[in-house]
Scaffold this active site. Structure first.
Site, PDB file in Angstrom:
ATOM      1  N   SER A 139       0.854  -1.189   0.000  1.00 30.67           N
ATOM      2  CA  SER A 139       0.000   0.000   0.000  1.00 30.67           C
ATOM      3  C   SER A 139       0.887   1.234   0.000  1.00 30.67           C
ATOM      4  O   SER A 139       2.003   1.220   0.531  1.00 30.67           O
ATOM      5  CB  SER A 139      -0.887   0.026   1.250  1.00 30.67           C
ATOM      6  OG  SER A 139      -1.546   1.276   1.398  1.00 30.67           O
ATOM      7  N   TYR A 152      -1.378  -0.530  10.066  1.00 33.83           N
ATOM      8  CA  TYR A 152      -1.485  -0.900   8.655  1.00 33.83           C
ATOM      9  C   TYR A 152      -0.297  -0.353   7.864  1.00 33.83           C
ATOM     10  O   TYR A 152       0.363  -1.074   7.110  1.00 33.83           O
ATOM     11  CB  TYR A 152      -2.803  -0.362   8.090  1.00 33.83           C
ATOM     12  CG  TYR A 152      -3.041  -0.669   6.631  1.00 33.83           C
ATOM     13  CD1 TYR A 152      -3.399  -1.950   6.219  1.00 33.83           C
ATOM     14  CD2 TYR A 152      -2.936   0.330   5.663  1.00 33.83           C
ATOM     15  CE1 TYR A 152      -3.634  -2.229   4.877  1.00 33.83           C
ATOM     16  CE2 TYR A 152      -3.176   0.063   4.329  1.00 33.83           C
ATOM     17  CZ  TYR A 152      -3.524  -1.220   3.934  1.00 33.83           C
ATOM     18  OH  TYR A 152      -3.758  -1.486   2.607  1.00 33.83           O
TER      19      TYR A 152
END
Length: 250
Positions: A139, A152
């Site tokens: 990501s 995350y």
């Protein structure tokens, strides 16, 4: 352009929907044999049936990638069912959003260790074929501060760094390793679809940070995965490609 993927054997973990399914479907459309896993057996069965329309071999099995033994069994059984293994795409995420024990545990077990372990289990099969390609879906949150989702972003950053070491260590075995860092990607049932339905202000705010003024599509990430797995990327390893419509530039 012939990507030379016909007849290749590909595993996509978390392949029943979203980026995972789009990637598996793109490989199958190129003539590859594909194996997918997910926790939702019902959706997994539907995904397998959709992939079968391309005519290649399809293997599907329910699997929680956080289960060490279950993940190893899936990788070994998938390689056996497909007749070998050429490509591994690690896609699942635990989406550890909150900076607490639960958020970190989800990220460490699913985003990080499941991908690390899947690589361990896949490599012997790739060596037997004379090489292969590993692709980790990370990501853009791993490329910069992730203030809304600290765990995350941190585990995605760790995966990007690990992939560089993995690429160096596996080069002698003719195995390339790269990561794709998507920006905000929307698909039915996904995170941003849910945000659109329940928090329109946040949805619009995030969209405003994307220079193209729209969310990404799973197929746009799948196209990058096809390239990285193909012979056209034979000299590309240890790299992270952001597929985000320029979102990380803002």
């Amino acid at each position: 352009m012939d990507l030379q993927l016909a007849g290749k054997s590909v595993i996509v973990t978390g392949g029943s929907r979203g980026i995972g399914f789009a990637t598996a479907d793109a490989f199958a459309a190129e003539g590859a044999h594909v194996a997918i896993c997910a926790r939702d057996a019902g959706r997994l069965k539907e995904a397998g049936e959709e992939l079968s329309r391309h005519g290649g071999r399809v293997y599907q099995a329910p699997c929680d990638v956080g289960d060490v033994d279950g993940l190893k069994a899936f990788v070994d059984q998938a390689a056996d069912a497909l007749g070998g293994l050429d490509v591994l795409v690690n896609n699942p995420s635990g989406f550890g959003r909150d900076d607490n024990e639960a958020g970190w545990q989800a990220g460490l077990e699913i985003d990080l260790m499941a991908s690390v372990r899947a690589g361990w289990y896949a490599v012997p099969h790739m060596k037997a074929r004379g090489g292969g390609a590993i692709i980790h879906i990370t990501s853009i949150s791993g490329l910069r501060a992730s203030t809304r989702t600290p765990p995350y972003g941190a585990v995605k950053a760790a995966m990007i760094q690990y992939a560089q070491s993995q690429a160096h260590n596996l080069a002698a075995d003719n195995i390339r390793v790269n990561t794709i860092a998507p920006g905000s990607v929307e698909f039915p049932g996904g995170v941003w679809d849910q945000v659109r339905q329940h928090d329109r202000a946040m949805y619009d705010q995030i969209q405003s940070t994307i220079p193209w003024n729209r969310y990404g599509r799973p197929e746009e990430i799948a196209d990058v995965a096809l390239f990285l797995a193909s012979a056209r990327a034979s000299w590309v390893t240890g790299q992270t490609i952001a597929a985000d419509g320029g979102q990380a530039l803002t």
